[in-house]
Write a protein that holds these residues in place. Structure first.
Motif, PDB file in Angstrom:
ATOM      1  N   PRO A 288      70.262  34.078  31.097  1.00  0.00           N
ATOM      2  CA  PRO A 288      70.748  32.898  31.808  1.00  0.00           C
ATOM      3  C   PRO A 288      70.816  33.097  33.313  1.00  0.00           C
ATOM      4  O   PRO A 288      71.248  34.144  33.802  1.00  0.00           O
ATOM      5  CB  PRO A 288      72.142  32.680  31.211  1.00  0.00           C
ATOM      6  CG  PRO A 288      72.545  34.003  30.662  1.00  0.00           C
ATOM      7  CD  PRO A 288      71.279  34.665  30.217  1.00  0.00           C
ATOM      8  N   MET A 289      70.383  32.062  34.037  1.00  0.00           N
ATOM      9  CA  MET A 289      70.488  32.065  35.481  1.00  0.00           C
ATOM     10  C   MET A 289      71.906  31.700  35.927  1.00  0.00           C
ATOM     11  O   MET A 289      72.370  32.097  36.993  1.00  0.00           O
ATOM     12  CB  MET A 289      69.500  31.064  36.086  1.00  0.00           C
ATOM     13  CG  MET A 289      68.032  31.377  35.813  1.00  0.00           C
ATOM     14  SD  MET A 289      67.477  32.945  36.554  1.00  0.00           S
ATOM     15  CE  MET A 289      67.457  34.013  35.100  1.00  0.00           C
ATOM     16  N   LEU A 290      72.602  30.906  35.073  1.00  0.00           N
ATOM     17  CA  LEU A 290      73.963  30.475  35.362  1.00  0.00           C
ATOM     18  C   LEU A 290      74.778  30.542  34.067  1.00  0.00           C
ATOM     19  O   LEU A 290      74.262  30.239  32.994  1.00  0.00           O
ATOM     20  CB  LEU A 290      73.987  29.037  35.896  1.00  0.00           C
ATOM     21  CG  LEU A 290      73.344  28.765  37.261  1.00  0.00           C
ATOM     22  CD1 LEU A 290      73.166  27.264  37.467  1.00  0.00           C
ATOM     23  CD2 LEU A 290      74.193  29.351  38.383  1.00  0.00           C
ATOM     24  N   THR A 291      76.034  30.939  34.170  1.00  0.00           N
ATOM     25  CA  THR A 291      76.938  30.927  33.021  1.00  0.00           C
ATOM     26  C   THR A 291      78.306  30.424  33.472  1.00  0.00           C
ATOM     27  O   THR A 291      78.691  30.572  34.632  1.00  0.00           O
ATOM     28  CB  THR A 291      77.118  32.329  32.397  1.00  0.00           C
ATOM     29  OG1 THR A 291      77.740  33.195  33.353  1.00  0.00           O
ATOM     30  CG2 THR A 291      75.789  32.911  31.955  1.00  0.00           C
ATOM     31  N   SER A 292      79.038  29.842  32.526  1.00  0.00           N
ATOM     32  CA  SER A 292      80.408  29.399  32.786  1.00  0.00           C
ATOM     33  C   SER A 292      81.141  29.319  31.455  1.00  0.00           C
ATOM     34  O   SER A 292      80.512  29.176  30.403  1.00  0.00           O
ATOM     35  CB  SER A 292      80.421  28.030  33.483  1.00  0.00           C
ATOM     36  OG  SER A 292      81.763  27.552  33.631  1.00  0.00           O
TER      37      SER A 292
ATOM     38  N   CYS B 223      67.623  29.132  32.267  1.00  0.00           N
ATOM     39  CA  CYS B 223      68.542  28.712  31.215  1.00  0.00           C
ATOM     40  C   CYS B 223      69.988  28.872  31.683  1.00  0.00           C
ATOM     41  O   CYS B 223      70.305  29.746  32.487  1.00  0.00           O
ATOM     42  CB  CYS B 223      68.311  29.529  29.942  1.00  0.00           C
ATOM     43  SG  CYS B 223      66.680  29.254  29.199  1.00  0.00           S
ATOM     44  N   ILE B 224      70.830  28.009  31.169  1.00  0.00           N
ATOM     45  CA  ILE B 224      72.247  27.994  31.524  1.00  0.00           C
ATOM     46  C   ILE B 224      73.049  28.180  30.241  1.00  0.00           C
ATOM     47  O   ILE B 224      72.820  27.483  29.255  1.00  0.00           O
ATOM     48  CB  ILE B 224      72.628  26.661  32.200  1.00  0.00           C
ATOM     49  CG1 ILE B 224      71.746  26.414  33.433  1.00  0.00           C
ATOM     50  CG2 ILE B 224      74.094  26.649  32.584  1.00  0.00           C
ATOM     51  CD1 ILE B 224      71.918  25.026  34.032  1.00  0.00           C
ATOM     52  N   ALA B 225      73.998  29.116  30.244  1.00  0.00           N
ATOM     53  CA  ALA B 225      74.736  29.453  29.017  1.00  0.00           C
ATOM     54  C   ALA B 225      76.219  29.156  29.173  1.00  0.00           C
ATOM     55  O   ALA B 225      76.806  29.338  30.243  1.00  0.00           O
ATOM     56  CB  ALA B 225      74.546  30.923  28.660  1.00  0.00           C
ATOM     57  N   LEU B 226      76.812  28.706  28.085  1.00  0.00           N
ATOM     58  CA  LEU B 226      78.255  28.466  28.017  1.00  0.00           C
ATOM     59  C   LEU B 226      78.895  29.621  27.253  1.00  0.00           C
ATOM     60  O   LEU B 226      78.545  29.890  26.107  1.00  0.00           O
ATOM     61  CB  LEU B 226      78.540  27.143  27.294  1.00  0.00           C
ATOM     62  CG  LEU B 226      80.009  26.851  26.994  1.00  0.00           C
ATOM     63  CD1 LEU B 226      80.805  26.696  28.279  1.00  0.00           C
ATOM     64  CD2 LEU B 226      80.139  25.605  26.129  1.00  0.00           C
ATOM     65  N   ARG B 227      79.836  30.291  27.890  1.00  0.00           N
ATOM     66  CA  ARG B 227      80.529  31.414  27.249  1.00  0.00           C
ATOM     67  C   ARG B 227      81.829  30.907  26.636  1.00  0.00           C
ATOM     68  O   ARG B 227      82.759  30.556  27.345  1.00  0.00           O
ATOM     69  CB  ARG B 227      80.809  32.514  28.282  1.00  0.00           C
ATOM     70  CG  ARG B 227      79.535  33.110  28.869  1.00  0.00           C
ATOM     71  CD  ARG B 227      79.785  34.399  29.605  1.00  0.00           C
ATOM     72  NE  ARG B 227      78.553  34.971  30.126  1.00  0.00           N
ATOM     73  CZ  ARG B 227      77.701  35.700  29.432  1.00  0.00           C
ATOM     74  NH1 ARG B 227      77.954  35.941  28.151  1.00  0.00           N
ATOM     75  NH2 ARG B 227      76.605  36.188  29.982  1.00  0.00           N
ATOM     76  N   GLU B 228      81.865  30.846  25.299  1.00  0.00           N
ATOM     77  CA  GLU B 228      83.059  30.372  24.600  1.00  0.00           C
ATOM     78  C   GLU B 228      83.116  30.985  23.213  1.00  0.00           C
ATOM     79  O   GLU B 228      82.105  31.420  22.657  1.00  0.00           O
ATOM     80  CB  GLU B 228      83.062  28.839  24.494  1.00  0.00           C
ATOM     81  CG  GLU B 228      81.908  28.286  23.688  1.00  0.00           C
ATOM     82  CD  GLU B 228      81.962  26.776  23.542  1.00  0.00           C
ATOM     83  OE1 GLU B 228      82.953  26.170  23.965  1.00  0.00           O
ATOM     84  OE2 GLU B 228      81.003  26.209  22.991  1.00  0.00           O
ATOM     85  N   ASN B 229      84.328  31.041  22.662  1.00  0.00           N
ATOM     86  CA  ASN B 229      84.559  31.477  21.279  1.00  0.00           C
ATOM     87  C   ASN B 229      84.038  32.880  20.985  1.00  0.00           C
ATOM     88  O   ASN B 229      83.798  33.233  19.834  1.00  0.00           O
ATOM     89  CB  ASN B 229      83.918  30.501  20.286  1.00  0.00           C
ATOM     90  CG  ASN B 229      84.601  29.162  20.287  1.00  0.00           C
ATOM     91  OD1 ASN B 229      85.754  29.046  20.649  1.00  0.00           O
ATOM     92  ND2 ASN B 229      83.859  28.140  19.896  1.00  0.00           N
ATOM     93  N   ASP B 230      83.814  33.689  22.026  1.00  0.00           N
ATOM     94  CA  ASP B 230      83.315  35.059  21.834  1.00  0.00           C
ATOM     95  C   ASP B 230      81.982  35.091  21.088  1.00  0.00           C
ATOM     96  O   ASP B 230      81.650  36.067  20.407  1.00  0.00           O
ATOM     97  CB  ASP B 230      84.339  35.915  21.081  1.00  0.00           C
ATOM     98  CG  ASP B 230      85.624  36.095  21.875  1.00  0.00           C
ATOM     99  OD1 ASP B 230      85.538  36.213  23.108  1.00  0.00           O
ATOM    100  OD2 ASP B 230      86.703  36.104  21.261  1.00  0.00           O
ATOM    101  N   GLU B 231      81.199  34.012  21.186  1.00  0.00           N
ATOM    102  CA  GLU B 231      79.902  33.963  20.512  1.00  0.00           C
ATOM    103  C   GLU B 231      78.845  34.713  21.334  1.00  0.00           C
ATOM    104  O   GLU B 231      79.008  34.938  22.533  1.00  0.00           O
ATOM    105  CB  GLU B 231      79.456  32.509  20.319  1.00  0.00           C
ATOM    106  CG  GLU B 231      80.320  31.721  19.357  1.00  0.00           C
ATOM    107  CD  GLU B 231      79.831  30.294  19.177  1.00  0.00           C
ATOM    108  OE1 GLU B 231      78.790  29.956  19.773  1.00  0.00           O
ATOM    109  OE2 GLU B 231      80.490  29.528  18.461  1.00  0.00           O
ATOM    110  N   ASP B 232      77.760  35.088  20.677  1.00  0.00           N
ATOM    111  CA  ASP B 232      76.621  35.707  21.356  1.00  0.00           C
ATOM    112  C   ASP B 232      75.835  34.575  22.020  1.00  0.00           C
ATOM    113  O   ASP B 232      74.872  34.057  21.461  1.00  0.00           O
ATOM    114  CB  ASP B 232      75.763  36.465  20.348  1.00  0.00           C
ATOM    115  CG  ASP B 232      74.642  37.259  21.024  1.00  0.00           C
ATOM    116  OD1 ASP B 232      74.507  37.161  22.258  1.00  0.00           O
ATOM    117  OD2 ASP B 232      73.893  37.952  20.310  1.00  0.00           O
TER     118      ASP B 232
END
Length: 329
Positions: A219-223, A189-198
């Motif tokens: 997540p294997m990848l985050t950005s 899974c790939i996750a987007l880190r934004e808006n201080d969300e979980d």
């Protein structure tokens, strides 16, 4: 004597986390900020900020100046707006904040159009992956996507926006298609880190009103950049949960395949937040109307009308799903 430029400078300084942060907001070097602060303190004959290490703390006099500076600048701005409105003129400086990807693709063109319509308006667009952290002294209108934590903010819904779980056909051919949210624990899974969300908690509700499923992915990848996350998924590196505005064209073309279509995720509607102190001006209201008219058409969906867009979206999703399942064997 203190000028309005001094007041605006100190307001920015007071809302910054550090001198370096203030320099970034003012688009100058940190030494320039230090020098200007020193000149202001010398002119007033008092210390306004205690600087210890990288942190800075307002003195009592600094707090007093910041409060009155905001009030004075607000009064001047409101007076200018009132006079401009009485003569029917849309003028002044418009400050807009928007998420990185959406702002580049859909807000920036509207600002250009707005400038063409109202040449007496100047505008600034700040793009950020965490717009909610930006002080309200820095914006008139903020475009927000996703969960709205502060319900006290005045908002206007610009457009609906679904979250869609999807992956590239090449990934599904290699790893197979999950049939239940809990199977995501065995997928990349790939996750987007934004808006201080979980961002690692993915929530699903079955369309048949059954039992919801909350999955804590690893997540294997985050950005923090949505375009990067989308491109990783297009390259077949994993599964993403993304806004419809960002992946609709790829779903329609079959480059991405919708997953777990018997389940829904929380919507991430696109809204405009209106600054209660700065967002009531005629220029802000006119820009909001133009932005609403533009985004309400959902230009990210294929087709020329809502009906044809819905039909093409369903057709594209079905074709993409068939392609993925055929590739997966």
């Amino acid at each position: 004597m203190i000028s309005t430029e001094d007041l605006h400078f100190f307001i920015t300084l007071a809302s910054a986390l550090s001198l370096a942060d203030a320099a970034r907001k003012l688009d100058v070097t940190p030494p320039a900020v230090t020098q200007r602060l020193r000149l202001l303190e010398n002119r007033l004959g008092m210390r306004l900020i205690d600087r210890s290490g990288r942190r800075m703390v307002l003195t009592d006099e600094g707090e007093l100046l910041a409060v009155h500076a905001r009030r004075i600048c607000d009064d001047i701005g409101n007076l200018s707006d009132t006079l401009a409105s009485r003569r029917g003129t849309v003028a002044g400086h418009l400050r807009v904040i928007a998420p990185l990807g959406f702002g580049q693709r859909y807000v920036a063109p509207v600002i250009a159009q707005f400038r063409a319509l109202y040449p007496e308006v100047s505008a600034s667009l700040m793009l950020s992956d965490r717009p909610a952290r930006i002080s309200d002294d820095m914006w008139d209108l903020m475009v927000h996507i996703g969960e709205l934590r502060d319900s006290s903010l005045v908002s206007r819904r610009l457009a609906p926006n679904r979250r869609i779980l999807c992956a590239a056909p090449s990934y599904l051919a290699r790893r197979g298609e999950p049939k239940h949210p809990e199977e995501l624990l065995t997928h990349d899974c790939i996750a987007l880190r934004e808006n201080d969300e979980d961002v690692t908690m993915w929530r699903f509700t079955p369309r048949d009103q059954g039992t919801p499923a909350n999955v804590r992915i690893e997540p294997m990848l985050t950005s923090n950049d949505g375009g990067t996350v989308r491109d990783w998924a297009l390259a077949g590196l994993g599964i993403i949960s993304r806004s419809e505005w960002d992946v609709a064209e790829h779903l329609h073309a079959g480059r991405l395949v919708p997953l777990l279509e018997a389940w829904t995720q929380p919507d991430a509607d696109i809204v405009a937040l209106i600054n209660s102190r700065h967002g009531r001006s005629l220029r802000a209201q006119r820009f909001l109307d133009l932005l609403h008219a533009s985004t309400l058409q959902q230009p990210w969906l294929p087709g020329d009308s809502e009906q044809s867009r819905s039909g093409k979206r369903a057709q594209g999703s079905g074709a993409a799903g068939s392609t993925a399942r055929a590739s997966a064997g």
